[in-house]
Scaffold this active site. Structure first.
Site, short mmCIF file in Angstrom:
data_model
loop_
_atom_site.label_atom_id
_atom_site.label_comp_id
_atom_site.label_asym_id
_atom_site.label_seq_id
_atom_site.Cartn_x
_atom_site.Cartn_y
_atom_site.Cartn_z
NE ARG A 115 46.18 30.17 48.64
CZ ARG A 115 46.53 29.15 48.72
NH1 ARG A 115 48.00 29.36 49.50
NH2 ARG A 115 46.49 27.80 47.88
CE LYS A 137 37.34 50.01 39.35
NZ LYS A 137 36.69 50.42 38.15
CD GLU A 179 40.69 60.20 34.94
OE1 GLU A 179 39.88 59.44 35.48
OE2 GLU A 179 41.50 58.66 34.06
CE LYS A 217 37.87 56.20 41.52
NZ LYS A 217 39.56 55.40 40.69
CD GLU A 227 33.69 50.03 37.78
OE1 GLU A 227 33.68 50.10 36.10
OE2 GLU A 227 34.51 50.05 38.43
NE ARG A 231 35.42 52.17 42.07
CZ ARG A 231 36.31 51.57 42.86
NH1 ARG A 231 36.06 51.02 43.38
NH2 ARG A 231 37.99 51.95 41.98
CG ASN A 235 34.30 53.06 34.45
OD1 ASN A 235 35.13 53.17 34.28
ND2 ASN A 235 33.23 52.95 34.96
CG HIS A 238 37.14 56.50 31.75
ND1 HIS A 238 37.12 57.63 32.40
CD2 HIS A 238 38.59 55.75 32.65
CE1 HIS A 238 38.37 57.76 32.88
NE2 HIS A 238 39.06 57.01 33.23
CG HIS A 242 39.71 52.67 28.65
ND1 HIS A 242 38.83 51.58 29.89
CD2 HIS A 242 40.35 53.41 29.39
CE1 HIS A 242 39.32 52.89 30.94
NE2 HIS A 242 40.48 53.22 31.39
CG HIS A 259 44.34 57.03 31.13
ND1 HIS A 259 43.14 56.10 31.04
CD2 HIS A 259 43.57 57.82 32.05
CE1 HIS A 259 41.92 55.73 31.45
NE2 HIS A 259 42.33 57.45 32.19
#
Length: 355
Positions: A115, A137, A179, A217, A227, A231, A235, A238, A242, A259
């Site tokens: 946990r 993240k 990025e 960032k 997000e 935020r 993206n 992306h 992605h 990427h």
């Protein structure tokens, strides 16, 4: 001390980062220290890292296979079992030494083992330094779908050591640069201009720019940690990027694309869509396309490829109520979120990319 202070933790640079790690390790009385690496960072980064760690606590090394294709629950199962077999308890700590796959996956493992146990991220790629280092993240891919399972939880510390950049190939540096360029396009014309004036890609060039990019960032994430609004601008490029990355990763007749290279393509496509829908300046659009194609080269897409990529868009995490939401630009440093785009305009964007 070169440091960026967030609301929950610090991002500390170079030699000061080792001092901060040692302070955490020696004041928290951990039962064991686990270092997660992949095959690459085990070989080229681990020894350098361990020589700077000062502790009497037992250190165990857990190695995972390198590559996005191993950012899976199956890899997590292997590490969870290894932690259990090595008697990790709730007073253990995990140090994630690697690129974005290691820090994303290692953070997820730490958040879920018994946990939740403490963890520190030490990103070793430019991409991880400017992207995965900020925002908390953690997660894994679900088959070919990127980052579908995860949790937002911040580490105790992020240590950015730019000497690790010397272990990277030029193409890996370019992947991370994408990025940083994104941060300029969505937030700062000054940052964008500095990056596009770079003559080459040396470590000395990057140090100040990495600090600036991470700061951008950090400012965005702190306004909207979960997000819901601001935020989402991170993206940019992306949504299609992605989908392109997932398609090339899983198609048997395709070669994987890094990427950052996929994000670069996604940004060109998003800029054209922004021109069509938001009147984004065409001269800026053409400059961005020319600059990014010069830097990253060109990828060929068939009609079959584009249809498959569009089909993958329905799995994008920004989608709401069945709508595919794009981040677009009204101007450089003026993003707009939750934009709906017809498939026909996406096809036009690929035509623009090719021509």
């Amino acid at each position: 001390m070169l440091k960026i202070k967030t609301q929950d933790y610090s991002i500390v640079f170079n030699a000061d980062g080792f001092e901060s790690i040692n302070e955490i390790l020696n004041t928290n009385n951990y039962s064991k220290i686990f270092v997660i690496v992949d095959q690459i960072t085990h070989e080229v980064c681990l020894n350098t890292f361990l020589t700077q760690i000062q502790t009497n606590t037992t250190i165990e090394i857990i190695e995972i296979e390198a590559g996005e294709q191993h950012k899976t629950i199956e890899t997590c199962l292997g590490v969870w079992n290894a932690l259990s077999e090595l008697n990790a308890d709730r007073r253990s700590i995990i140090l994630n030494l690697g690129g974005g796959v290691v820090t994303d996956l290692g953070g997820f493992i730490a958040c879920t083992y018994q946990r939740g146990i403490d963890f520190i991220n030490i990103p070793t790629t430019l991409l991880a330094m400017v992207d995965a280092s900020v925002g908390g993240k953690n997660g894994v891919d679900l088959g070919h779908l990127k980052n579908q399972v995860g949790i937002i939880k911040t580490p105790l510390l992020v240590h950015i050591n730019t000497t690790f950049l010397e272990t990277l190939s030029p193409k890996e540096l370019r992947s991370g640069l994408a990025e940083m360029l994104k941060h300029g396009l969505i937030h700062s014309t000054t940052h964008w201009d500095k990056l596009t004036r770079l003559k080459d890609f040396t470590t000395s060039d990057f140090e100040a720019l990495i600090f600036e990019s991470v700061s951008i960032k950090k400012d965005i994430v702190e306004k909207d940690p979960y997000e819901k609004k601001e935020r989402k601008t991170l993206n940019f490029g992306h949504t299609l990027g992605h989908a392109i990355e997932s398609y090339f990763l899983t198609s048997k007749d395709k070669t994987r694309i890094l990427h950052g290279d996929c994000v670069a393509i996604g940004m060109i496509l998003a800029c054209f869509i922004s021109h069509k829908l938001l009147n984004f300046d065409l001269d800026d659009c053409n400059f961005i396309k020319g600059y990014l194609k010069q830097l990253y080269g060109e990828v060929s897409f068939t009609t079959k490829d584009i249809n498959a990529i569009i089909e993958l868009l329905k799995y994008d995490k920004k989608n709401e109520h069945g709508n595919i939401n794009f981040v677009l630009l009204e101007a450089i440093a003026q993003p707009k979120i939750n934009c709906l785009v017809d498939n026909q305009i996406i096809f036009e964007a690929f035509d623009y990319y090719k021509n």
